[in-house]
Motif scaffolding. Structure first.
Motif, mmCIF file in Angstrom:
data_model
loop_
_atom_site.group_PDB
_atom_site.id
_atom_site.type_symbol
_atom_site.label_atom_id
_atom_site.label_comp_id
_atom_site.label_asym_id
_atom_site.label_seq_id
_atom_site.Cartn_x
_atom_site.Cartn_y
_atom_site.Cartn_z
ATOM 1 N N GLN A 38 0.606 5.148 0.384
ATOM 2 C CA GLN A 38 -0.281 6.227 0.808
ATOM 3 C C GLN A 38 -0.071 7.459 -0.075
ATOM 4 O O GLN A 38 0.962 7.588 -0.741
ATOM 5 C CB GLN A 38 -0.019 6.585 2.274
ATOM 6 N N THR A 97 0.857 -1.178 0.000
ATOM 7 C CA THR A 97 0.000 0.000 0.000
ATOM 8 C C THR A 97 0.894 1.229 0.000
ATOM 9 O O THR A 97 1.784 1.354 0.842
ATOM 10 C CB THR A 97 -0.919 0.023 1.239
ATOM 11 N N ALA A 136 -6.831 8.087 -1.405
ATOM 12 C CA ALA A 136 -5.891 8.088 -0.290
ATOM 13 C C ALA A 136 -4.699 7.167 -0.494
ATOM 14 O O ALA A 136 -3.671 7.344 0.154
ATOM 15 C CB ALA A 136 -6.610 7.694 0.997
ATOM 16 N N ARG A 137 -4.826 6.169 -1.360
ATOM 17 C CA ARG A 137 -3.739 5.192 -1.484
ATOM 18 C C ARG A 137 -3.854 4.398 -2.787
ATOM 19 O O ARG A 137 -4.887 4.369 -3.424
ATOM 20 C CB ARG A 137 -3.742 4.242 -0.303
#
Length: 112
Positions: free
Chosen positions: A36, A34, A86-87
């Motif tokens: 960000q 992930t 957001a990611r």
């Protein structure tokens, strides 16, 4: 930002690197990267609850620097990105080795 991907390195893996490739290679343990919006990166997988120990049922973070080094060395690959505001999330997989590709392509002998 993704790190540049080079061809698979022939250098031997560290003990941690070998453990990470083992975890990432396990089809029952999907690993994700992930990224960000602020650039922070996290490799992780879901650890199911172990009824025997009562541990688990949580995300486990993997060492980012080691995973980035494995990616840069061509030992792991990233799948197609899933992007939201957001990611960005990528599925992480172990890179196929030439030996794996040959084994998969070789026909099996039939039992007599």
């Amino acid at each position: 930002m993704l790190l540049p991907h080079r061809g698979r390195s022939a250098a031997p893996l560290s003990r941690t690197g070998a453990d990470l490739v083992r975890i990432i290679s396990d089809p029952g343990t999907p690993v994700f990267l992930t990224v960000q919006a602020d650039g922070r990166r996290r490799y992780r997988y879901w650890q199911p609850l172990d009824p025997g120990t009562g541990r688990g049922s949580c995300y486990v973070a993997l060492p980012t620097a080691e995973c980035d080094a494995l990616h840069a060395a061509g030992r792991i690959t990233l799948g197609e990105p899933v992007v939201d505001p957001a990611r960005t999330t990528y599925r992480v997989r172990a890179a196929r080795t030439p030996a794996t590709a040959v084994r998969a392509a070789r026909p099996r002998a039939r039992a007599a």
